[in-house]
Scaffold this active site. Structure first.
Site, mmCIF file in Angstrom:
data_model
loop_
_atom_site.group_PDB
_atom_site.id
_atom_site.type_symbol
_atom_site.label_atom_id
_atom_site.label_comp_id
_atom_site.label_asym_id
_atom_site.label_seq_id
_atom_site.Cartn_x
_atom_site.Cartn_y
_atom_site.Cartn_z
ATOM 1 N N THR A 47 84.583 -23.896 70.240
ATOM 2 C CA THR A 47 84.647 -25.366 70.293
ATOM 3 C C THR A 47 83.544 -25.944 71.173
ATOM 4 O O THR A 47 83.607 -27.106 71.556
ATOM 5 C CB THR A 47 86.008 -25.813 70.871
ATOM 6 O OG1 THR A 47 86.129 -25.239 72.175
ATOM 7 C CG2 THR A 47 87.170 -25.384 70.015
ATOM 8 N N LYS A 66 89.669 -38.193 74.035
ATOM 9 C CA LYS A 66 89.632 -37.060 73.101
ATOM 10 C C LYS A 66 90.651 -35.989 73.505
ATOM 11 O O LYS A 66 90.809 -35.692 74.685
ATOM 12 C CB LYS A 66 88.232 -36.430 73.098
ATOM 13 C CG LYS A 66 87.130 -37.397 72.710
ATOM 14 C CD LYS A 66 85.757 -36.784 72.929
ATOM 15 C CE LYS A 66 85.442 -36.524 74.371
ATOM 16 N NZ LYS A 66 84.039 -36.130 74.615
ATOM 17 N N GLY A 123 80.603 -27.878 72.420
ATOM 18 C CA GLY A 123 79.778 -28.974 71.904
ATOM 19 C C GLY A 123 80.511 -29.967 71.020
ATOM 20 O O GLY A 123 79.889 -30.866 70.452
ATOM 21 N N THR A 124 81.836 -29.851 70.938
ATOM 22 C CA THR A 124 82.584 -30.788 70.080
ATOM 23 C C THR A 124 82.428 -32.231 70.564
ATOM 24 O O THR A 124 82.275 -33.153 69.756
ATOM 25 C CB THR A 124 84.100 -30.459 70.073
ATOM 26 O OG1 THR A 124 84.504 -30.227 71.419
ATOM 27 C CG2 THR A 124 84.414 -29.285 69.208
ATOM 28 N N GLY A 125 82.465 -32.417 71.891
ATOM 29 C CA GLY A 125 82.393 -33.773 72.444
ATOM 30 C C GLY A 125 81.028 -34.400 72.192
ATOM 31 O O GLY A 125 80.927 -35.573 71.806
ATOM 32 N N CYS A 126 79.969 -33.610 72.412
ATOM 33 C CA CYS A 126 78.606 -34.109 72.157
ATOM 34 C C CYS A 126 78.459 -34.457 70.682
ATOM 35 O O CYS A 126 77.880 -35.491 70.321
ATOM 36 C CB CYS A 126 77.567 -33.043 72.526
ATOM 37 S SG CYS A 126 77.678 -32.496 74.235
#
Ligand SMILES: Nc1ncnc2c1ncn2[C@@H]1O[C@H](COP(=O)(O)OP(=O)(O)OP(=O)(O)O)[C@@H](O)[C@H]1O
Ligand SMILES: Cc1ncc(CO)c(N)n1
Length: 271
Positions: free
Chosen positions: A215, A182, A217-220
């Site tokens: 941004t 990512k 929590g974008t990965g979760c």
């Protein structure tokens, strides 16, 4: 009296940490599942005292309690897909890997949470090898961010070609079916560009770049959206494409709350 309506629904499980600020972790995962009309279940691995500025404290949940949560969900309800997020330490990672194998949990998305955007370390130093040896071989996909991909591949990442090289090394070294590196932590034009590799195709995933500091929590959210799509019966690559679209929309409607990095707007059509 109204007639009873029977309603079946796909079920997804998140095995992850709690974020008291509600932006990442199980809070983000369950909102993402709900948005996709997937019933969300959870096994909590640790409790963070966290807000938009960072992590103040982390308490691990005993491994036996993590096992009990996973078995309670899978033994009764059953899950069509699952994801792992913050697993914190070696014991919890081992425990989760054993349960995934014993209960034959399919469609596993591993978000190898190690470092947050706010710079907090989210995994013990000695736990990375346990994750690569025991959990990654069971994953349908692993979704490292820039920093996690550097740790997993041992390569510095500054360009898209570096991301491509890292994706290939991770795929080869850890026998994981697919890798998504990512790009939220990349600079300039590369920010928000992700790289996919499944052993055959290298793909570059580009959506619009969202100019926001919010941004958290974008990965979760991305890994939970992939999981929800898998639970709905979609194939892996379309699940990744749809999840990328979802996280971009949620970022566009990110919430300006707190003094640091606010969370994404999971229910953006309502905002
Ligand atoms: N500013 C941005 N514009 C567009 N997409 C972004 C932006 N920031 C992050 N993304 C996307 O969000 C998704 C999550 O990637 P990111 O690298 O932020 O994960 P992460 O560091 O694990 O997130 P977090 O730790 O905050 O949960 C990726 O698809 C990434 O490209
Ligand atoms: C609980 C939790 N999981 C994952 C992340 C990664 O963003 C975080 N900051 N907190």
């Amino acid at each position: 009296m109204n007639a009873q309506i029977t309603h079946t629904v796909p079920v997804a499980l998140t095995i992850a940490g709690s974020d008291s600020g509600g932006g990442a972790g199980i809070q983000a995962d369950l909102r993402t599942f709900a948005f996709h009309r997937v019933h969300g279940t959870s096994a909590i691995t640790c409790v963070t005292a966290q807000n938009t500025l960072g992590v103040a404290r982390v308490d691990a949940i005993p491994a036996e309690a993590v096992i009990a949560q996973i078995q309670a969900v899978v033994g009764d309800i059953g899950v069509q897909a699952a994801k792992t997020g913050m697993l914190l330490n070696r014991e919890i990672i081992c425990t989760v890997a054993q349960q995934v194998e014993a209960l034959q949990i399919n469609n596993l998305v591993v978000d190898p949470v190690m470092v947050s955007r706010t710079g907090d370390q989210l995994i013990d130093n000695d736990a990375v090898q346990t994750m690569t040896r025991k959990l990654l071989p069971q994953a349908a996909i692993v979704t490292p961010n820039r920093y996690e991909a550097q740790i997993l591949s041992g390569l510095p990442i500054n360009t898209l070609d570096d991301m491509r090289a890292a994706a290939q090394v991770i795929h080869r070294n850890f026998k994981v079916k697919a890798v998504l590196v990512k790009g939220g932590g990349m600079q300039g034009n590369y920010r928000g560009v992700d790289i996919w590799f499944d052993g055959q195709k290298l793909q570059t995933l580009i959506t619009k770049q969202v100019d926001t500091k919010n941004t958290h929590g974008t990965g979760c959210t991305l890994s939970a959206a992939i999981t929800a799509n898998l639970a709905l019966g979609n194939d892996l690559w379309p699940s990744v494409q749809q999840a990328k679209e979802y996280v971009t929309n949620a970022l566009t409607y990110a919430l300006d709350i707190g003094k640091g990095q606010g969370p994404v707007g999971h229910f953006f059509p309502l905002l």
